[in-house]
Design a protein around this motif. Structure first.
Motif, PDB file in Angstrom:
ATOM      1  N   MET A 129       0.743  -1.143   0.121  1.00  0.00           N
ATOM      2  CA  MET A 129       0.103  -0.002   0.169  1.00  0.00           C
ATOM      3  C   MET A 129       0.859   1.214  -0.031  1.00  0.00           C
ATOM      4  O   MET A 129       1.965   1.123   0.321  1.00  0.00           O
ATOM      5  N   ILE A 130       0.375   2.184  -0.401  1.00  0.00           N
ATOM      6  CA  ILE A 130       0.783   3.750  -0.022  1.00  0.00           C
ATOM      7  C   ILE A 130      -0.271   4.599   0.324  1.00  0.00           C
ATOM      8  O   ILE A 130      -1.346   4.505  -0.232  1.00  0.00           O
ATOM      9  N   THR A 131      -0.169   5.349   1.380  1.00  0.00           N
ATOM     10  CA  THR A 131      -1.073   6.029   1.830  1.00  0.00           C
ATOM     11  C   THR A 131      -1.005   7.548   1.261  1.00  0.00           C
ATOM     12  O   THR A 131      -0.039   7.950   0.594  1.00  0.00           O
ATOM     13  N   ARG A 132      -2.275   8.380   1.451  1.00  0.00           N
ATOM     14  CA  ARG A 132      -2.364   9.591   0.822  1.00  0.00           C
ATOM     15  C   ARG A 132      -1.078  10.652   1.438  1.00  0.00           C
ATOM     16  O   ARG A 132      -0.618  11.374   0.752  1.00  0.00           O
ATOM     17  N   LYS A 133      -0.774  10.494   2.580  1.00  0.00           N
ATOM     18  CA  LYS A 133       0.282  11.376   3.303  1.00  0.00           C
ATOM     19  C   LYS A 133       1.672  11.231   2.308  1.00  0.00           C
ATOM     20  O   LYS A 133       2.282  12.087   2.108  1.00  0.00           O
ATOM     21  N   TYR A 134       1.885   9.862   2.043  1.00  0.00           N
ATOM     22  CA  TYR A 134       3.200   9.820   1.226  1.00  0.00           C
ATOM     23  C   TYR A 134       3.247  10.157  -0.209  1.00  0.00           C
ATOM     24  O   TYR A 134       3.999  10.608  -1.080  1.00  0.00           O
ATOM     25  N   VAL A 135       1.922   9.811  -0.758  1.00  0.00           N
ATOM     26  CA  VAL A 135       1.627  10.282  -2.170  1.00  0.00           C
ATOM     27  C   VAL A 135       1.854  11.724  -2.190  1.00  0.00           C
ATOM     28  O   VAL A 135       2.621  12.450  -3.172  1.00  0.00           O
TER      29      VAL A 135
END
Length: 458
Positions: free
Chosen positions: A65-71
């Motif tokens: 996964m990648i979360t919005r914070k890191y995007v």
């Protein structure tokens, strides 16, 4: 190479493999699982396409996964360092279950009920996050360092033998999920919905290489050998390796995994379903090369992009479930270790229920991002979460682009089933952090995606 070429391409593949003691988020609900060995490395695969003053980046990660914070963090860095429009940066985690996550997805960082020493229960390993971000940004920097003139070509094929709808309707109307052990249960009736057999290819040709880089598309959960704890890039990584074998080490392949919320690689009717990611990667490679042989290349392509946001209502946690979760946490303020690596699932699930309730109380609407990138005749549609395949197919059928590629999991958002799926229930529809939208969500996403595609492909 003719002087008429207007496209430049930068590419890079950089290792983002974690240490063996990094906790994998997708192995269990509450297990502190560390891997036994590294079967094959994980990568960030990057291409940067430039036309005159416009440039876009497509980055795929062999992660869960990648979360919005890191995007948002990575987009901000690319904007501040090299002037990328944040809307022109697509970041896609293939949802590889043999890898860690970039960010916390099981329980949000805003929820205060997780002891600091158990922070990994949120779904991410804080020790890995800075390293992954640094490597992803380095991959983009390397891609920008050596752009080359390229020609572009498009193609598509059909590969229906490798992925299967995983929601089996039983005789009583309930849902069961077939696995890699053996054939469907005798009390099963039929699979609930379709799979997506579309195999998409966007190819780039340079003076130095007939195939310099590839955008590749297929739709299936990367969940091979789930009961084994090793690091691997699963079928997307195996497919990339097949293309390197066919087209040379210089060929960088970016695999975009489609709307696979209800799609697994196990044939529910086989005596022993195929559970080898290498076999799947090999067969995808053979099919992709058949498509590439027929591609005609051209010198130019329009670059365009657009991001829109829609507000999707969260599901309200019903009072009975909420009271049950509160009571369980009150009776068990600290989770029990069931084994030396697994905590009480009920405690973790109750914490997630309280977390979801707090999210709803703060704002009952979720700001959902839809991203469309146009590369000539091809459309890349970035969708957070795990939409069911019916949604991806509806977007492809209604798209003005003849080569429409869906990339799910561009941010974590949980499962997005069809309205009909909620009538039967099942794992993907159970109210939780991994399934939190109203039943109409997929229809809203499809409609907004088609509207955005039509705007970009005017």
């Amino acid at each position: 190479m003719p002087n008429a070429n207007k496209l430049l391409l930068g590419k890079n593949r950089i290792d983002i493999t974690p240490d063996k003691d990094t906790i994998l988020g997708g192995a269990t609900i509450s297990g502190k699982i560390r891997v036994d060995y590294i079967k094959d490395p994980l990568y960030a695969n990057t291409i940067v396409v430039v036309r005159e003053e416009r440039k876009m980046a497509v980055i795929t990660l062999d992660l869960l996964m990648i979360t919005r914070k890191y995007v948002e963090l990575i987009r901000h860095e690319l904007h501040s360092r090299w002037g990328f429009d944040p809307d022109a940066v697509m970041i896609h985690a293939t949802q590889n279950h043999k890898a860690p996550s970039l960010g916390h997805f099981k329980i949000s960082e805003d929820y205060g009920g997780i002891p600091e020493e158990l922070n990994w229960l949120r779904g991410g390993d804080e020790r890995y996050h800075p390293y992954a971000v640094e490597r992803i940004i380095a991959s983009v920097e390397a891609a920008l360092d050596a752009p080359e003139p390229v020609r572009i070509g498009y193609g598509g094929g059909v590969e229906g033998r490798l992925a299967f709808n995983r929601r089996m309707v039983m005789k009583d109307g309930s849902i069961s999920m077939p696995n890699a052990v053996g054939p469907a249960a005798p009390n099963s009736r039929y699979v609930e919905g379709p799979m997506d057999p579309d195999l998409g290819v966007v190819a780039f040709q340079s003076e130095a290489a007939p195939i310099s880089a590839l955008l590749l598309h297929y739709t299936c959960h990367p969940v091979h050998q789930l009961g084994h704890f090793f690091i691997s890039a699963d079928w997307p990584g195996a497919w990339v390796n097949e293309m390197k074998s066919s087209h040379g080490e210089q060929c960088v392949s970016v695999v975009l995994n489609g709307a696979c919320g209800n799609i697994n690689p196990w044939d529910p009717y086989a005596d022993k379903p195929q559970d080898d990611a290498g076999v799947m990667g090999n067969r995808l490679g053979v099919s992709a090369n058949g498509v590439i042989e027929k591609i005609a290349f051209q010198d130019d392509a329009v670059l365009d992009w657009k991001i829109v946001h829609i507000d999707i209502p969260l599901r309200k946690v019903n009072e009975a479930d909420l009271e049950s979760a509160r009571r369980y946490i009150a009776d068990n303020p600290n989770p029990r270790w069931l084994t030396d690596v697994v905590l009480d699932d009920k405690w973790v699930y109750a914490s997630g229920m309280l977390d979801l309730h707090e999210q709803y109380e703060r704002n009952p609407l979720y700001r959902y991002e839809i991203q469309v990138l146009r590369i000539g005749d091809a459309a890349l549609v970035g969708l957070p979460g795990e939409p069911f395949s019916e949604g991806g197919l509806a977007i492809k059928l209604g798209s003005p682009s003849p080569y429409t590629i869906i990339a799910h999991n561009t941010q974590f958002a949980g499962y997005i089933p069809t309205k009909e799926a909620f009538l039967r229930g099942g794992y993907e529809t159970t109210t939780s952090n991994w399934s939190k939208f109203v039943p109409e969500a997929l229809d809203l996403i499809v409609a907004a995606s088609l509207e955005t595609l039509k705007s970009v492909f005017k």
